[in-house]
Design a protein around this motif. Structure first.
Motif, short mmCIF file in Angstrom:
data_model
loop_
_atom_site.label_atom_id
_atom_site.label_comp_id
_atom_site.label_asym_id
_atom_site.label_seq_id
_atom_site.Cartn_x
_atom_site.Cartn_y
_atom_site.Cartn_z
N ASP B 201 5.55 10.04 -0.02
CA ASP B 201 4.91 10.41 -1.28
C ASP B 201 4.27 9.20 -1.96
OD1 ASP B 201 7.31 9.22 -1.60
OD2 ASP B 201 8.18 10.74 -2.94
N ARG B 202 4.21 8.09 -1.27
CA ARG B 202 3.61 6.89 -1.82
C ARG B 202 2.16 6.75 -1.41
NH1 ARG B 202 6.48 3.14 -4.11
NH2 ARG B 202 8.44 3.89 -4.96
N PRO B 203 1.43 5.85 -2.08
CA PRO B 203 0.02 5.65 -1.71
C PRO B 203 -0.11 5.24 -0.24
CG PRO B 203 0.53 4.51 -3.74
CD PRO B 203 1.83 5.01 -3.21
N ARG B 204 -1.33 5.40 0.22
CA ARG B 204 -1.58 5.22 1.64
C ARG B 204 -1.12 3.84 2.14
NH1 ARG B 204 -7.44 6.48 3.08
NH2 ARG B 204 -6.74 8.62 2.77
N ILE B 205 -1.34 2.81 1.35
CA ILE B 205 -1.02 1.46 1.84
C ILE B 205 0.47 1.33 2.09
CG2 ILE B 205 -0.86 0.44 -0.49
CD1 ILE B 205 -2.24 -2.09 0.86
N VAL B 206 1.30 1.98 1.27
CA VAL B 206 2.74 1.93 1.47
C VAL B 206 3.12 2.73 2.71
CG1 VAL B 206 4.99 2.45 0.46
CG2 VAL B 206 3.11 1.67 -1.01
N ARG B 207 2.50 3.88 2.85
CA ARG B 207 2.80 4.71 4.03
C ARG B 207 2.42 3.98 5.31
NH1 ARG B 207 -0.11 8.80 1.15
NH2 ARG B 207 -1.58 8.95 2.88
N ARG B 208 1.26 3.32 5.27
CA ARG B 208 0.82 2.60 6.48
C ARG B 208 1.77 1.45 6.80
NH1 ARG B 208 -4.81 4.27 7.05
NH2 ARG B 208 -4.37 6.48 7.03
N LEU B 209 2.24 0.79 5.74
CA LEU B 209 3.20 -0.31 5.94
C LEU B 209 4.47 0.22 6.60
CD1 LEU B 209 4.08 -3.29 5.38
CD2 LEU B 209 5.12 -2.42 3.27
N ASP B 210 4.95 1.37 6.11
CA ASP B 210 6.16 1.96 6.68
C ASP B 210 5.96 2.34 8.14
OD1 ASP B 210 7.49 1.59 4.36
OD2 ASP B 210 7.42 3.67 3.69
N VAL B 211 4.80 2.95 8.44
CA VAL B 211 4.52 3.33 9.83
C VAL B 211 4.44 2.08 10.71
CG1 VAL B 211 2.78 4.32 11.37
CG2 VAL B 211 3.35 5.48 9.24
N HIS B 212 3.77 1.04 10.19
CA HIS B 212 3.63 -0.21 10.94
C HIS B 212 5.01 -0.81 11.23
CE1 HIS B 212 1.36 -3.71 12.33
NE2 HIS B 212 2.21 -4.48 11.68
N ASN B 213 5.84 -0.87 10.21
CA ASN B 213 7.18 -1.44 10.38
C ASN B 213 8.02 -0.61 11.34
OD1 ASN B 213 7.09 -3.74 8.85
ND2 ASN B 213 7.59 -2.69 6.94
N LEU B 214 7.98 0.70 11.15
CA LEU B 214 8.80 1.60 11.97
C LEU B 214 8.38 1.54 13.44
CD1 LEU B 214 10.85 3.85 12.39
CD2 LEU B 214 9.10 5.50 11.73
N ALA B 215 7.08 1.77 13.68
CA ALA B 215 6.60 1.79 15.07
C ALA B 215 6.77 0.42 15.70
CB ALA B 215 5.14 2.23 15.11
N GLY B 216 6.46 -0.62 14.93
CA GLY B 216 6.56 -1.97 15.46
C GLY B 216 7.97 -2.30 15.90
N ILE B 217 8.95 -1.97 15.08
CA ILE B 217 10.32 -2.35 15.42
C ILE B 217 10.88 -1.44 16.51
CG2 ILE B 217 11.75 -1.00 13.80
CD1 ILE B 217 12.03 -4.78 14.37
N LEU B 218 10.46 -0.18 16.55
CA LEU B 218 10.96 0.72 17.59
C LEU B 218 10.46 0.30 18.97
CD1 LEU B 218 10.55 4.28 15.99
CD2 LEU B 218 12.69 3.18 16.63
N LEU B 219 9.24 -0.23 19.01
CA LEU B 219 8.61 -0.51 20.30
C LEU B 219 8.68 -1.99 20.69
CD1 LEU B 219 7.60 2.36 20.02
CD2 LEU B 219 5.36 1.63 20.78
N VAL B 220 9.48 -2.77 19.97
CA VAL B 220 9.50 -4.22 20.22
C VAL B 220 9.64 -4.56 21.70
CG1 VAL B 220 11.00 -6.23 20.02
CG2 VAL B 220 10.15 -5.14 17.98
#
Lengths: 68, 406
Positions: B201-220
């Protein structure tokens, strides 16, 4: 598995250990998955599929789960 | 009020403050930012071209007519190799065989790699497929016009030869640096968030940050392994040179300076001798005397085992092309073995179709990581612009409410 219960995302300040518990576990399982299909066929392939499917499933789960 | 209007981006600001908190962290952040910026465009290209390459067999099969080898009952004896090669050469008068390839994925077809002369550059070779059991010529498709060939060249060297390869290898190293520094900067970003947090429910930049962090750490692990094995693959030409001047030169030292014999032992004999010498392995590849992978005076018969690992670790048997005798056979040195093992780990072709599909999905998620990373960088460069937009487009009441609940 408390994390799967859709808890509030915000939490109090977390330690490094808390931050990296899950990533470490997933990293180890990914490594197992990457290597196991190299070691053998059949069961080894299955282990590899499951272990490497995990990050994909978690990705989908976290992005798609309904907000409370 | 102004601050509240910006509340949507407060998370990012907060993250930046935390990141900027200590000097080593700031340095890691700098490393993450710059290693990513330099490699991202190339990594996007590599991920996009790599995606169809995971399925290159299937795509080729679908897009191009292939003559299938005859179906035979198990145990049918194989045709004489020299006959098979002769049948292939009949279609290419005046040319010579440089290599024979026994494809693991298509055991009923033998591939003959044919060059204009024995010393001509193998890059220009044509492949003729021959039926293993009947020795009948099947086809010799020109692959250079194919979609998969275009993808492969873009992916491996961008049509720029060795410099292109080494350049992409450098980009791969930067990518690995970005992944590792990404792990470090992940920590301050997640100080107050649970694992897997996605603030939808946050602005796009926050959502993108979350996706980046999540995908990045899952696929390390996957991105690191595929990234680094890709880097190793860019060194293949150099590894080959090292082997030629190292182990191969050692094994053929007595034969140094000799010319290619005018009359060669039949290749069928050479392969038979190699198989007798290494009975637990199968021939994978034959290099004719005078070609890239052997001396002027030897057939090099490269043997493979039958498990996923040993089928990648080729072992050469050198057969004197005049006498037909085995002169030497050694395990490959560690740097060649490393290259051989890095190939399946990069291609994802070692665990059947399910693994290929998993590879493809992970590749797509990697594109998401690259894309969101690029987005975050572009947005953070213009904080004023994004703040204005957030303030203009969002309902202040709503943002305020969020700020209170969060």
């Amino acid at each position: 598995m408390t994390m799967l219960r859709t808890p509030p995302v915000r939490t109090s300040r977390r330690t490094l250990a808390q931050i990296f518990t899950w990533p470490l576990l997933i990293g180890v399982l990914s490594t197992v998955g990457l290597i196991s299909a190299l070691v053998g066929d059949g069961l080894w392939d299955g282990v590899s599929w499951l272990a490497l499917l995990l990050p994909i499933l978690l990705y989908a789960l976290f992005l798609l789960r309904p907000r409370r | 009020m102004g601050l509240r209007l910006h509340g949507g981006s407060a998370e990012c600001v907060e993250n930046l403050v935390v990141i900027a908190g200590t000097r080593p962290l700031r340095r890691w952040h700098w490393v993450h930012k710059w290693s990513s910026i330099v490699c991202t465009v190339f990594m996007l290209m590599l991920c996009i071209t790599g995606l169809p390459l995971i399925f290159h067999h299937e795509i080729d099969h679908l897009l191009h007519e292939e003559v299938d080898p005859s179906v035979v009952p198990p145990g049918t004896p194989k045709a004489n190799l020299d006959q098979a090669v002769a049948n292939a050469l009949a279609k290419f008068p005046g040319q010579v065989p440089q290599f024979l390839i026994f494809d693991r994925d298509e055991p009923n077809a033998l591939m003959v790699s044919i060059g204009s002369s024995i010393k001509s550059n193998p890059v220009d070779n044509r492949i003729a497929r021959v039926d293993v059991h009947t020795a009948a010529f099947l086809d010799s498709p020109d692959v250079t016009g194919r979609f998969t060939y275009l993808m492969l060249r873009l992916h491996s060297d961008m049509f720029a030869g060795l410099p292109g390869k080494l350049f992409l290898g450098l980009m791969g190293i930067l990518f690995c640096v970005a992944v590792i520094s990404g792990i470090v900067v992940y920590a301050p970003s997640m100080r107050k968030l649970r694992f897997g947090a996605y603030r939808k429910d946050r602005p796009r930049i926050v959502r993108r940050l979350d996706v980046h962090n999540l995908a990045g750490i899952l696929l390390v692990m996957w991105t690191l392994v595929v990234g680094f094995t890709g880097v190793i693959n860019t060194w293949a030409d150099l590894v080959l040179k090292m082997w030629q001047y190292g182990q191969l030169a050692e094994m053929t030292a007595q034969y140094k300076g000799r010319e290619i014999p005018t009359k060669l032992t039949p290749v069928e004999e050479a392969v038979k001798v190699a198989q007798q010498a290494i009975p637990h392995m199968q021939p994978a590849f034959v290099s004719y005397p005078g070609t890239l992978f052997t001396s002027n005076t030897h057939y090099a018969v490269f043997m493979r085992g039958d498990t996923p690992v040993t089928s990648r670790l080729l072992k050469p048997a050198l057969i004197d092309a005049e006498t037909g005798k085995l002169t030497d056979s050694r395990d490959m040195p560690w740097y060649v073995s490393t290259l051989f093992l890095s190939q399946p780990l990069h291609f994802g072709d070692y665990g059947g179709m399910p693994l290929k599909i998993i590879w493809a999905i992970l590749d797509i998620i990697t594109i998401v990581i690259l894309w969101t990373g690029l987005y975050l960088w572009l947005r953070r460069r213009k904080p004023a612009a994004s703040a204005t937009r957030a303030g203009a487009s969002a309902d202040p009441q709503r943002i305020e409410g969020q700020a209170v609940t969060s």
